[in-house]
Design a protein around this motif. Structure first.
Motif, PDB file in Angstrom:
ATOM      1  N   LEU A   1     -10.608  30.100  27.870  1.00  0.00           N
ATOM      2  CA  LEU A   1     -10.555  29.423  26.575  1.00  0.00           C
ATOM      3  C   LEU A   1     -11.934  28.890  26.194  1.00  0.00           C
ATOM      4  O   LEU A   1     -12.372  29.018  25.047  1.00  0.00           O
ATOM      5  CB  LEU A   1      -9.537  28.283  26.606  1.00  0.00           C
ATOM      6  N   ARG A   2     -12.614  28.329  27.157  1.00  0.00           N
ATOM      7  CA  ARG A   2     -13.965  27.814  26.939  1.00  0.00           C
ATOM      8  C   ARG A   2     -14.917  28.944  26.534  1.00  0.00           C
ATOM      9  O   ARG A   2     -15.698  28.819  25.599  1.00  0.00           O
ATOM     10  CB  ARG A   2     -14.447  27.121  28.212  1.00  0.00           C
ATOM     11  N   THR A   3     -14.820  30.070  27.206  1.00  0.00           N
ATOM     12  CA  THR A   3     -15.646  31.226  26.882  1.00  0.00           C
ATOM     13  C   THR A   3     -15.295  31.779  25.504  1.00  0.00           C
ATOM     14  O   THR A   3     -16.189  32.176  24.746  1.00  0.00           O
ATOM     15  CB  THR A   3     -15.472  32.319  27.947  1.00  0.00           C
ATOM     16  N   LEU A   4     -14.016  31.782  25.158  1.00  0.00           N
ATOM     17  CA  LEU A   4     -13.592  32.247  23.839  1.00  0.00           C
ATOM     18  C   LEU A   4     -14.200  31.389  22.734  1.00  0.00           C
ATOM     19  O   LEU A   4     -14.713  31.904  21.737  1.00  0.00           O
ATOM     20  CB  LEU A   4     -12.071  32.230  23.729  1.00  0.00           C
ATOM     21  N   ILE A   5     -14.191  30.075  22.900  1.00  0.00           N
ATOM     22  CA  ILE A   5     -14.759  29.175  21.895  1.00  0.00           C
ATOM     23  C   ILE A   5     -16.262  29.421  21.761  1.00  0.00           C
ATOM     24  O   ILE A   5     -16.792  29.487  20.652  1.00  0.00           O
ATOM     25  CB  ILE A   5     -14.444  27.711  22.253  1.00  0.00           C
ATOM     26  N   GLU A   6     -16.948  29.581  22.882  1.00  0.00           N
ATOM     27  CA  GLU A   6     -18.388  29.877  22.831  1.00  0.00           C
ATOM     28  C   GLU A   6     -18.663  31.207  22.139  1.00  0.00           C
ATOM     29  O   GLU A   6     -19.594  31.316  21.335  1.00  0.00           O
ATOM     30  CB  GLU A   6     -18.972  29.908  24.242  1.00  0.00           C
ATOM     31  N   ASN A   7     -17.848  32.228  22.423  1.00  0.00           N
ATOM     32  CA  ASN A   7     -18.038  33.542  21.804  1.00  0.00           C
ATOM     33  C   ASN A   7     -17.825  33.481  20.294  1.00  0.00           C
ATOM     34  O   ASN A   7     -18.561  34.116  19.532  1.00  0.00           O
ATOM     35  CB  ASN A   7     -17.091  34.569  22.420  1.00  0.00           C
ATOM     36  N   ILE A   8     -16.836  32.723  19.851  1.00  0.00           N
ATOM     37  CA  ILE A   8     -16.566  32.604  18.413  1.00  0.00           C
ATOM     38  C   ILE A   8     -17.728  31.914  17.712  1.00  0.00           C
ATOM     39  O   ILE A   8     -18.193  32.364  16.654  1.00  0.00           O
ATOM     40  CB  ILE A   8     -15.236  31.873  18.168  1.00  0.00           C
ATOM     41  N   ILE A   9     -18.225  30.827  18.280  1.00  0.00           N
ATOM     42  CA  ILE A   9     -19.343  30.110  17.661  1.00  0.00           C
ATOM     43  C   ILE A   9     -20.594  30.993  17.637  1.00  0.00           C
ATOM     44  O   ILE A   9     -21.312  31.045  16.631  1.00  0.00           O
ATOM     45  CB  ILE A   9     -19.610  28.784  18.402  1.00  0.00           C
ATOM     46  N   ASN A  10     -20.864  31.715  18.716  1.00  0.00           N
ATOM     47  CA  ASN A  10     -22.029  32.613  18.735  1.00  0.00           C
ATOM     48  C   ASN A  10     -21.894  33.728  17.701  1.00  0.00           C
ATOM     49  O   ASN A  10     -22.865  34.088  17.035  1.00  0.00           O
ATOM     50  CB  ASN A  10     -22.225  33.207  20.126  1.00  0.00           C
ATOM     51  N   PHE A  11     -20.686  34.271  17.546  1.00  0.00           N
ATOM     52  CA  PHE A  11     -20.457  35.306  16.547  1.00  0.00           C
ATOM     53  C   PHE A  11     -20.663  34.758  15.139  1.00  0.00           C
ATOM     54  O   PHE A  11     -21.266  35.417  14.286  1.00  0.00           O
ATOM     55  CB  PHE A  11     -19.045  35.882  16.691  1.00  0.00           C
ATOM     56  N   LEU A  12     -20.183  33.551  14.876  1.00  0.00           N
ATOM     57  CA  LEU A  12     -20.383  32.948  13.554  1.00  0.00           C
ATOM     58  C   LEU A  12     -21.860  32.699  13.275  1.00  0.00           C
ATOM     59  O   LEU A  12     -22.310  32.825  12.131  1.00  0.00           O
ATOM     60  CB  LEU A  12     -19.584  31.653  13.431  1.00  0.00           C
ATOM     61  N   PHE A  13     -22.619  32.359  14.313  1.00  0.00           N
ATOM     62  CA  PHE A  13     -24.062  32.192  14.135  1.00  0.00           C
ATOM     63  C   PHE A  13     -24.721  33.524  13.782  1.00  0.00           C
ATOM     64  O   PHE A  13     -25.626  33.576  12.947  1.00  0.00           O
ATOM     65  CB  PHE A  13     -24.688  31.634  15.404  1.00  0.00           C
TER      66      PHE A  13
END
Length: 126
Positions: free
Chosen positions: A42-54
């Motif tokens: 879940l933690r990795t998923l949140i990081e991946n989403i934020i990086n993708f939005l960036f």
């Protein structure tokens, strides 16, 4: 000649965007499947989403800044395009500030919750 430059810039930005988006998609946003999902996934998923939005926000902001700069330079004394350009500049700037703040907050929370030695690590059972 101007059309060729604009077309080249447009296609360069499109290919850059597609390349970066495909590299993120190749890694996958969701790091697990089925029963192997846990808190770290879940933690990795949140990081991946934020990086993708960036990755999505950076080219959009660059295009907005370029368009606002074009409006600013080609104003030719009419106040209409000048005020529109300033509005686009400020909106794009505050959008980038908002994205950077969101990234910082999410990074702080995720690193704090995911670090066993950090505050909250024992509470989460890590």
């Amino acid at each position: 000649m101007i059309f060729l430059r604009q077309s080249a810039l447009f296609f360069t930005l499109v290919f850059y965007y597609l390349y970066t988006a495909s590299s993120v998609a190749a890694q996958g946003l969701v790091p697990c499947s089925g029963a192997d999902c846990d808190f770290n996934a879940l933690r990795t998923l949140i990081e991946n989403i934020i990086n993708f939005l960036f990755i999505v926000a950076a080219p959009v902001a660059a295009l907005l800044f370029a368009y606002a700069g074009f409006l600013y330079v080609t104003d030719a004394g009419s106040g209409k395009n000048l005020s529109k350009a300033k509005s686009i500049f400020t909106t794009a700037f505050w959008g980038l500030v908002f994205m950077a703040s969101a990234w910082l907050v999410v990074k702080l929370i995720v690193s704090t919750l995911g670090n066993p030695g950090g505050p909250g690590g024992q509470f989460l059972g890590n």
